[in-house]
Scaffold this motif. Structure first.
Motif, PDB file in Angstrom:
ATOM      1  N   ARG A   1     -11.820  21.439  25.936  1.00 36.51           N
ATOM      2  CA  ARG A   1     -12.081  22.001  26.914  1.00 36.51           C
ATOM      3  C   ARG A   1     -11.079  23.723  25.830  1.00 36.51           C
ATOM      4  NH1 ARG A   1      -8.519  24.173  29.852  1.00 36.51           N
ATOM      5  NH2 ARG A   1      -7.020  23.166  28.486  1.00 36.51           N
ATOM      6  N   LEU A   2     -10.147  23.070  25.682  1.00 30.94           N
ATOM      7  CA  LEU A   2      -9.323  23.734  25.095  1.00 30.94           C
ATOM      8  C   LEU A   2      -9.893  24.831  24.662  1.00 30.94           C
ATOM      9  CD1 LEU A   2      -6.606  24.811  24.856  1.00 30.94           C
ATOM     10  CD2 LEU A   2      -5.956  23.258  22.697  1.00 30.94           C
TER      11      LEU A   2
ATOM     12  N   ALA B   1     -11.613  30.184  23.167  1.00 31.88           N
ATOM     13  CA  ALA B   1     -12.516  31.118  22.533  1.00 31.88           C
ATOM     14  C   ALA B   1     -12.597  32.433  23.719  1.00 31.88           C
ATOM     15  CB  ALA B   1     -14.249  30.625  22.118  1.00 31.88           C
ATOM     16  N   ARG B   2     -12.520  31.794  25.345  1.00 29.71           N
ATOM     17  CA  ARG B   2     -13.814  32.930  26.200  1.00 29.71           C
ATOM     18  C   ARG B   2     -12.268  33.955  26.415  1.00 29.71           C
ATOM     19  NH1 ARG B   2     -11.741  29.576  30.078  1.00 29.71           N
ATOM     20  NH2 ARG B   2      -9.977  30.484  30.277  1.00 29.71           N
ATOM     21  N   ASP B   3     -10.882  32.988  25.801  1.00 30.57           N
ATOM     22  CA  ASP B   3      -9.893  34.202  26.200  1.00 30.57           C
ATOM     23  C   ASP B   3     -10.360  35.507  24.765  1.00 30.57           C
ATOM     24  OD1 ASP B   3      -8.409  33.575  28.335  1.00 30.57           O
ATOM     25  OD2 ASP B   3      -7.209  32.213  27.196  1.00 30.57           O
TER      26      ASP B   3
ATOM     27  N   THR C   1      -9.325  25.958  14.654  1.00 32.00           N
ATOM     28  CA  THR C   1      -8.792  24.772  15.036  1.00 32.00           C
ATOM     29  C   THR C   1     -10.081  23.604  15.752  1.00 32.00           C
ATOM     30  OG1 THR C   1      -8.436  25.727  16.573  1.00 32.00           O
ATOM     31  CG2 THR C   1      -6.189  25.395  16.004  1.00 32.00           C
ATOM     32  N   PRO C   2     -10.245  22.508  14.873  1.00 32.94           N
ATOM     33  CA  PRO C   2     -11.684  21.826  15.858  1.00 32.94           C
ATOM     34  C   PRO C   2     -10.602  21.270  16.078  1.00 32.94           C
ATOM     35  CG  PRO C   2     -11.209  21.779  12.876  1.00 32.94           C
ATOM     36  CD  PRO C   2     -10.218  22.629  13.918  1.00 32.94           C
ATOM     37  N   PRO C   3     -12.041  20.572  16.842  1.00 31.66           N
ATOM     38  CA  PRO C   3     -11.665  19.685  17.746  1.00 31.66           C
ATOM     39  C   PRO C   3     -10.640  17.874  17.547  1.00 31.66           C
ATOM     40  CG  PRO C   3     -13.647  20.135  18.526  1.00 31.66           C
ATOM     41  CD  PRO C   3     -13.049  20.705  16.887  1.00 31.66           C
ATOM     42  N   GLY C   4     -10.004  18.052  18.189  1.00 33.94           N
ATOM     43  CA  GLY C   4      -8.991  17.288  17.528  1.00 33.94           C
ATOM     44  C   GLY C   4      -7.609  17.149  16.603  1.00 33.94           C
ATOM     45  N   THR C   5      -7.878  18.258  16.817  1.00 37.12           N
ATOM     46  CA  THR C   5      -6.467  19.083  15.566  1.00 37.12           C
ATOM     47  C   THR C   5      -5.541  19.162  16.001  1.00 37.12           C
ATOM     48  OG1 THR C   5      -8.314  20.454  13.908  1.00 37.12           O
ATOM     49  CG2 THR C   5      -5.801  21.007  14.092  1.00 37.12           C
ATOM     50  N   VAL C   6      -4.187  18.954  15.831  1.00 36.63           N
ATOM     51  CA  VAL C   6      -2.811  18.686  16.509  1.00 36.63           C
ATOM     52  C   VAL C   6      -2.256  20.315  15.611  1.00 36.63           C
ATOM     53  CG1 VAL C   6      -0.904  17.571  16.357  1.00 36.63           C
ATOM     54  CG2 VAL C   6      -2.635  16.214  16.144  1.00 36.63           C
ATOM     55  N   VAL C   7      -1.922  20.366  17.658  1.00 33.35           N
ATOM     56  CA  VAL C   7      -1.281  22.224  17.304  1.00 33.35           C
ATOM     57  C   VAL C   7       0.340  22.347  17.456  1.00 33.35           C
ATOM     58  CG1 VAL C   7      -1.554  24.953  17.182  1.00 33.35           C
ATOM     59  CG2 VAL C   7      -3.431  23.087  16.695  1.00 33.35           C
ATOM     60  N   TRP C   8       0.766  22.891  16.486  1.00 32.32           N
ATOM     61  CA  TRP C   8       2.303  23.024  17.042  1.00 32.32           C
ATOM     62  C   TRP C   8       2.865  24.744  16.672  1.00 32.32           C
ATOM     63  CZ3 TRP C   8       5.855  24.616  13.520  1.00 32.32           C
ATOM     64  CH2 TRP C   8       5.515  24.368  12.095  1.00 32.32           C
ATOM     65  N   VAL C   9       3.942  25.243  17.188  1.00 29.35           N
ATOM     66  CA  VAL C   9       4.484  26.595  17.577  1.00 29.35           C
ATOM     67  C   VAL C   9       5.519  26.594  17.566  1.00 29.35           C
ATOM     68  CG1 VAL C   9       4.705  28.698  18.272  1.00 29.35           C
ATOM     69  CG2 VAL C   9       1.980  27.376  18.423  1.00 29.35           C
ATOM     70  N   ARG C  10       6.023  26.693  16.825  1.00 30.54           N
ATOM     71  CA  ARG C  10       8.191  26.912  16.630  1.00 30.54           C
ATOM     72  C   ARG C  10       8.520  29.326  16.172  1.00 30.54           C
ATOM     73  NH1 ARG C  10      11.961  26.430  13.241  1.00 30.54           N
ATOM     74  NH2 ARG C  10      10.480  25.607  11.102  1.00 30.54           N
TER      75      ARG C  10
ATOM     76  N   ALA D   1      -5.190  33.471  17.269  1.00 31.96           N
ATOM     77  CA  ALA D   1      -5.351  32.788  18.837  1.00 31.96           C
ATOM     78  C   ALA D   1      -4.093  30.929  18.448  1.00 31.96           C
ATOM     79  CB  ALA D   1      -6.452  32.460  18.975  1.00 31.96           C
ATOM     80  N   ILE D   2      -3.250  31.094  19.594  1.00 36.70           N
ATOM     81  CA  ILE D   2      -2.633  29.722  19.443  1.00 36.70           C
ATOM     82  C   ILE D   2      -2.532  29.359  21.210  1.00 36.70           C
ATOM     83  CG2 ILE D   2      -1.015  30.068  17.874  1.00 36.70           C
ATOM     84  CD1 ILE D   2       1.047  31.118  19.588  1.00 36.70           C
ATOM     85  N   PRO D   3      -3.214  27.572  21.448  1.00 31.36           N
ATOM     86  CA  PRO D   3      -2.944  27.405  22.472  1.00 31.36           C
ATOM     87  C   PRO D   3      -1.508  27.923  23.979  1.00 31.36           C
ATOM     88  CG  PRO D   3      -3.262  25.534  21.293  1.00 31.36           C
ATOM     89  CD  PRO D   3      -1.980  26.737  20.286  1.00 31.36           C
ATOM     90  N   ARG D   4      -2.214  28.332  25.008  1.00 29.29           N
ATOM     91  CA  ARG D   4      -0.815  29.329  25.439  1.00 29.29           C
ATOM     92  C   ARG D   4      -0.103  27.467  26.152  1.00 29.29           C
ATOM     93  NH1 ARG D   4       1.963  30.912  28.188  1.00 29.29           N
ATOM     94  NH2 ARG D   4       2.645  32.149  30.187  1.00 29.29           N
ATOM     95  N   SER D   5      -0.370  26.394  26.077  1.00 28.32           N
ATOM     96  CA  SER D   5       0.165  25.983  26.489  1.00 28.32           C
ATOM     97  C   SER D   5       1.534  25.483  25.844  1.00 28.32           C
ATOM     98  CB  SER D   5      -0.859  24.624  26.706  1.00 28.32           C
ATOM     99  OG  SER D   5      -1.123  24.046  25.633  1.00 28.32           O
ATOM    100  N   LEU D   6       1.310  25.582  24.444  1.00 24.89           N
ATOM    101  CA  LEU D   6       2.366  26.091  23.827  1.00 24.89           C
ATOM    102  C   LEU D   6       3.236  26.859  24.218  1.00 24.89           C
ATOM    103  CD1 LEU D   6       1.116  24.607  20.211  1.00 24.89           C
ATOM    104  CD2 LEU D   6       2.085  24.043  21.962  1.00 24.89           C
ATOM    105  N   VAL D   7       3.353  27.761  24.550  1.00 29.49           N
ATOM    106  CA  VAL D   7       3.798  28.955  25.149  1.00 29.49           C
ATOM    107  C   VAL D   7       4.733  29.162  26.377  1.00 29.49           C
ATOM    108  CG1 VAL D   7       4.659  31.574  24.626  1.00 29.49           C
ATOM    109  CG2 VAL D   7       2.739  30.140  22.575  1.00 29.49           C
ATOM    110  N   THR D   8       6.030  28.771  26.230  1.00 31.99           N
ATOM    111  CA  THR D   8       6.569  28.701  27.692  1.00 31.99           C
ATOM    112  C   THR D   8       7.096  30.197  28.054  1.00 31.99           C
ATOM    113  OG1 THR D   8       8.940  29.414  27.223  1.00 31.99           O
ATOM    114  CG2 THR D   8       7.837  26.583  27.224  1.00 31.99           C
ATOM    115  N   ASP D   9       6.781  30.689  29.502  1.00 33.94           N
ATOM    116  CA  ASP D   9       6.892  31.984  29.555  1.00 33.94           C
ATOM    117  C   ASP D   9       8.295  33.186  28.576  1.00 33.94           C
ATOM    118  OD1 ASP D   9       5.086  32.139  31.557  1.00 33.94           O
ATOM    119  OD2 ASP D   9       6.039  31.704  33.008  1.00 33.94           O
TER     120      ASP D   9
END
Length: 157
Positions: free
Chosen positions: A8-9, A14-16, A85-94, A138-146
């Protein structure tokens, strides 16, 4: 904070990325040219009366090129996001003081903010355009706060 990439992510990211690619300035020029070709081919059909000949195929070709551009952009975005980032990959951002620290699986990168030209936030991805290239990160939006997004925009410009 981390997130595990699932199908889903991946679809959302990919859509974004595809929306970004289809709406960047070079793509807008392409859309205007294709719309002009379509309009001219329709006007040409009107001018020929009832006997269009081969020019009757021009509107179909214009629409076909438009559809081809959309499909190939979506396929390319899916392939790029999936390979990074294939499915199952753990991603982090700092966010660091001078660099963005990104990890995906066993890989990590420290990327200086000056490497990026712009930031665009979608529903599922934050897209960072690389300076001097057509590539994006591209990084998951859920990892980046406003607040993080505001900081990224301030540091990148």
């Amino acid at each position: 904070m981390t997130v595990t990439v699932d199908e889903r992510l991946l679809r959302g990211m990919a859509r974004d990325a595809a929306v970004y690619a289809l709406t960047r300035p070079a793509a807008i020029v392409m859309w205007i040219a294709l719309a002009a070709a379509l309009a001219l081919s329709i006007l040409n059909l009107s001018a020929t009366g009832g006997n269009p000949g081969l020019s009757g195929l021009l509107p179909v070709a214009s629409i076909g090129l438009m559809l081809y551009a959309v499909v190939m952009t979506i396929v390319g975005a899916r392939r790029a996001v999936h390979s990074a980032t294939p499915p199952g990959t753990v991603v982090w951002v700092r966010l660091g003081d001078t660099a963005l620290h990104i990890g995906a699986g066993h890989r990590s990168s420290d990327i200086d903010y000056s490497t990026f030209q712009s930031v665009r936030a979608g529903a599922d991805a934050v897209l960072l355009k690389l300076r001097g290239a057509s590539a994006i990160t591209a990084i998951p939006r859920s990892l980046v706060t406003d607040d993080d997004l505001a900081t990224l925009r301030a540091r990148i410009g």
